[in-house]
Design an enzyme around this catalytic site. Structure first.
Site, short mmCIF file in Angstrom:
data_model
loop_
_atom_site.label_atom_id
_atom_site.label_comp_id
_atom_site.label_asym_id
_atom_site.label_seq_id
_atom_site.Cartn_x
_atom_site.Cartn_y
_atom_site.Cartn_z
N GLU A 172 -49.90 28.97 34.13
CA GLU A 172 -50.01 27.57 35.05
C GLU A 172 -49.97 26.57 34.17
O GLU A 172 -50.80 25.52 34.52
CB GLU A 172 -51.04 28.00 35.83
CG GLU A 172 -51.11 29.08 36.99
CD GLU A 172 -52.23 29.27 38.05
OE1 GLU A 172 -53.14 28.44 37.38
OE2 GLU A 172 -52.38 30.22 38.60
N GLU A 191 -50.27 36.88 39.33
CA GLU A 191 -51.51 36.80 40.07
C GLU A 191 -51.27 36.74 41.40
O GLU A 191 -50.48 35.80 42.05
CB GLU A 191 -52.15 35.35 39.45
CG GLU A 191 -52.88 35.21 38.01
CD GLU A 191 -53.45 34.04 38.04
OE1 GLU A 191 -54.04 33.48 38.78
OE2 GLU A 191 -53.45 33.64 36.68
#
Length: 910
Positions: free
Chosen positions: A509, A602
């Site tokens: 991220e 995720e």
């Protein structure tokens, strides 16, 4: 192996002994290479000597905003740069990276001078006897106390524990006169953070990134036959992480003694090809380093052994390479590449369908017929196929990724690595049905990968949470440009022989997702390094923002999506929230990259606290938690109905449906397997996260059984929630939900059927949302294919009247490291678990053991983990007992609570 092939191998080995003077293993391990644990008997102190200046690694920017209560998917911002000063250690530390910088012209040159030589703590004659005596691994912060104030210097994001500040470690080293011709290395598996190392008052080097393992050459600084003093300074900034980093030398430390010509640091790379049931080819690359003053002709031989997992050592020999000779110039590294064919290989594969068979390669170096080094490498034989439609195939067999994300802390034990604690985590995850681990978001302890190899878990090994753009004011972005290459290359070299690793992740991220071509260029730079170091595995970075048409997504081999597969803030219940908003993107990525495998790196980020049920219950299948919906801001509970999530998250039910609608997706890594210290969304006045399937103490949340019902479809199981002690809810609607691996369930309350319900497509729980509470017995009978599959009862109990102690292991090893995790359960007079009580429990111990921590799984409990008193949390508490090195016998642990009869359990330390 048949007897004929065994006889041939014996003859080959005998011939090799004649040709090159091979000596028995028990002798060579002493004569050529020694790797010695130096974990014992260090001295530790927080803080620098008064008046000390000039020992910082570099100048840091001022932090003006210490607020860490931010949504996890907040956009990273531009990094901050500062000008270095001549008074910092950076120029002296950077040369430690040279081994991992490919372009020699970019190697760092050490300046003259010896910073820190005049600091008392680095000097050999300093008296440290008043310092705290400790053994490694060591986490200086884990015993607390917790910061409880609203604007604490360390807030909830980093766990409210005193991780910040300077720490010094000192130890005397025994370097004998017989070592005068040896090369001597200090190997540190992990130190948090900005490590600087002195030997006998001389600055040797260091390593800033707290998660990487590193090596320093002590040879120029030691006095063989004399006293040798190691001093290590760590500097842990606040606002440097989004989770609990720990503080201190929190992994193992080793002294490695070798001859000047030896296998280089992490100097073997073993790959396998042409794999079938009847044969396999083992390619062995060996890097040989020559630290002598003359050129050397070195003969290299590698033998392959089966690894005996029960005995944790080499088994019988299966093959041997023909000798190779290589010339290695003084002060350089050269390599040898060799292929070895073996018959009938035992393959490494993930459990339960496959077996994690392992091998050991023993590489021996000879100079003029004399053995100069011996080096062991564990490896496995397996093939990996990443099919964009079929998903992951291991040894040609499809394996659905049923994975979780794991942070590096071990709950109440903190960041200090302990093999048994990590093994326990994996054991409970295996019971769940988990077969894969994503290491979030940093390199793990080496021993964790040894466990995943032996236990048969798939692994995505990850290194960075940030690059040039920052998530917290003092995170890795400050040193990225200087250290990204060395950190990445050393990370790959250390871990690339582990068969459990199926892919590398070089970013999570990161803010560069937002910067178009600029960010993609940074990604490609890291990608190329990974592929140079290991071309056999795919490389990826996880994306929570980058879309299929953005340049960032095109760089990696695997499409790793964080939450984008199931959609982010896209359901009606999330419409009022600000932040990233994304519809489910599995189809769009699959269409754009039809040749690439897609995995959800995720998923979910569902939130709950074990045992707490909050009413009313959302009618939908996924909703963001808030103080008025699913959350209790007073007690800092999140409802255990397992329907509530972080702002950017989704319930397991929503995730399952999205994946089942897109069967080309290879699987998922749930955020997260266990609760972890720090990042306590949604209540940042707490200490630990809410998103685990398992709580911080290791107790199963209800969500455990929802995942188990999906991941272990052949396990007969049915699970009822909530508990059935609700004296204040008589006559009120109290929804009952069922998780089961069956396809239909009939629910009974006090013998009356409340109906029989069957799962329909994209439905993963059965709901009786109109049940009115009355005391008594709930009973669920599950059916599969029309036949009874499993049943469970949940009933109203009396008040707590007794304690039950249960140890995960009643016999432990007296090595000073082994642990027993003892669960305390509150029961009524009939032995029924009382799930709605919170009695305070006191612990005491007799015999050769010590209580190292207690816990209960409550994210908001700010009592020190070192306390011998702990409130039960919804009926459960935990005490962790450690053996005392060299002391055998019976350990007695006593638990007592006011008004209840004390209870004792015995543990045998052998």
């Amino acid at each position: 192996m048949n007897y004929k092939s065994l006889f041939v191998n014996i003859l080959l080995a005998g011939a090799l002994i004649i040709c090159v003077g091979l000596v028995p293993f028990s002798v060579v391990s002493q004569s050529s290479r020694q790797r010695i644990s130096i974990n014992q008997s260090w001295y530790f102190l927080k803080g620098d000597p008064s008046g000390t200046k000039g020992l910082s690694y570099d100048v840091r920017p001022d932090v003006t905003d210490r607020n860490d209560n931010v949504v996890a998917d907040t956009k990273p911002t531009e990094g901050v740069t500062v000008s270095s000063a001549d008074t910092v250690l950076k120029k002296w530390i950077l040369p430690s990276a040279n081994e991992f910088i490919k372009d020699i012209s970019k190697h760092h040159r050490r300046p003259t001078g010896n910073p820190g030589a005049d600091v008392a703590f680095t000097q050999t004659n300093f008296n440290d006897s008043e310092w705290e005596k400790i053994d490694l691994p060591h986490d200086w912060a884990i015993d607390g106390p917790f910061y409880t104030e609203a604007n604490a210097i360390v807030g909830g994001g980093m766990g409210r524990l005193p991780v910040q500040g300077i720490g010094w470690y000192r130890k005397k080293l025994n370097i004998t006169a017989s070592d005068k011709d040896k090369t001597i290395y200090l190997d540190i598996d992990g130190a948090m953070s900005y490590a600087s190392v002195w030997c006998n008052g001389n600055l040797v080097g260091g390593w800033p990134y707290g998660y990487n393992s590193f090596r320093l050459d002590l040879t120029p600084y030691v006095n063989p036959g004399g006293e040798n003093q190691i001093a290590i300074r760590l500097d842990n900034p606040t606002n440097s992480a989004r989770w609990y980093p720990g503080g201190g030398i929190y992994r193992n430390v080793w002294l490695t003694k070798v001859n000047p010509v030896h296998v280089a640091h992490w100097g073997t790379f073993i790959t396998t090809k042409n794999i079938s049931a009847s044969a396999a080819t083992i390619d062995v690359t060996v890097q040989i380093e020559n630290k002598s003053t003359g050129n050397q002709n070195i003969q290299v031989v590698t033998e392959l052994f089966l690894f005996d997992a029960k005995l944790n050592r080499k088994g019988y020999k299966i093959a041997v390479s023909s000798p190779s000779t290589v010339s290695v110039k003084a002060g350089t590294v050269n390599k040898v590449e060799k292929s070895i064919s073996i018959k009938n290989p035992l393959l490494w594969g993930p459990r339960p369908a496959q077996k994690p068979n392992l091998y050991v390669a023993v590489t021996r170096l000879y100079a003029n017929g004399k053995l100069v080094d011996e080096y062991e490498t564990q490896f496995g034989i397996r093939s990996l196929t990443f099919d964009p439609v079929k998903g992951l195939l291991v040894n040609g067999k499809p394996v659905r990724i049923q994975g979780v994300n794991q942070h590096h802390d071990l709950g109440a034990l903190g960041a200090a690595f302990n093999t048994r604690a990590a093994e326990r985590q994996l054991e409970i995850l295996r019971e769940l049905g988990c077969n894969a681990i994503r290491l979030a978001h940093n390199p793990p302890a080496p021993e964790l990968l040894e466990l995943t190899d032996r236990m048969g878990f798939l692994v995505i090994d990850e290194i960075f949470d940030s690059w040039e753009r920052k998530k917290t004011p003092l995170d890795f972005h400050l040193i990225f440009k200087d250290w990204y290459e060395a950190d990445t290359r050393s990370f790959i070299r250390r871990d690339r022989n582990h068969p459990s690793i199926i892919a590398w992740s070089y970013g999570n991220e990161v803010g560069e997702q937002y910067t178009g071509d600029t960010g993609a260029i940074v990604s490609k730079k890291l990608y190329d390094i990974v592929k140079e170091e290991d071309p056999t595995r795919p490389a990826t970075a996880s994306m929570n923002y980058a879309k299929p048409d953005m340049p960032f997504a095109a760089v990696m081999d695997i499409i790793s999506l964080n939450y984008q597969g199931e959609g982010i803030r896209d359901a009606p219940a999330y419409a009022h929230l600000r932040g990233i908003r994304t519809s489910p993107l599995y189809p769009a990525f699959h269409q754009k990259f039809p040749e690439k495998l897609i995995v959800s790196s995720e998923t979910a980020s569902a939130l709950s606290t074990r045992g707490s049920y909050i009413f009313p219950v959302t009618k939908g299948n996924s909703a963001p938690v808030s103080d008025s919906t699913g959350g209790d801001p007073v007690n800092k509970y999140v409802s255990a109905y397992e329907l509530y999530t972080a702002q950017f998250g989704a319930s397991p039910d929503k995730v399952f449906a999205s994946q089942d609608k897109h069967p080309f997706v290879a699987g998922e890594f749930v955020w997260s397997g266990w609760d972890y210290l720090g990042e306590p969304t949604p209540y940042y006045s707490a200490r630990s996260s809410y998103c685990g399937i398992i709580d911080l103490a290791g107790f199963k949340k209800d969500r455990f059984y929802l995942y188990q019902s999906r991941w272990r479809p052949n396990l007969p199981m049915v699970h009822i929630l909530p508990h059935w002690n609700w004296p204040d809810r008589i006559g009120h609607i109290t929804p009952v939900h069922i998780f089961t691996s069956a396809d239909e369930v009939e629910l009974f309350l006090n013998g009356r059927s409340l109906g029989r319900k069957k799962k329909v497509a994209f439905e993963y729980r059965l709901r009786w949302d109109e049940v009115k509470y009355e005391p008594g017995v709930l009973k669920a009978i599950a059916y599969k294919g029309g036949k009874k599959w499993a049943e469970e009862t949940m009933q109203t109990t009396g008040t707590a009247s007794q304690l039950k102690l249960t140890a995960d292991r009643n016999t432990i090893i007296a090595d000073g490291d082994d642990l027993s995790f003892i669960t305390v359960k509150l029961q009524d007079k009939n032995g029924l678990f009382v799930a709605d009580t919170n009695n305070k429990i006191s612990f005491s111990i007799e015999g050769p053991g010590e209580i190292v921590a207690t816990d209960n799984g409550d994210p908001a409990d700010l009592v020190s983990f070192a306390s011998k008193e702990r409130k039960a949390y919804f009926g459960l508490a935990l005490v962790i007992v450690r053996s005392v090195k060299g002391k055998h016998g019976i350990i007695k642990i006593k638990a007592s609570s006011q008004g209840l009869k004390p209870t004792v359990i015995q543990i045998n330390s052998k």
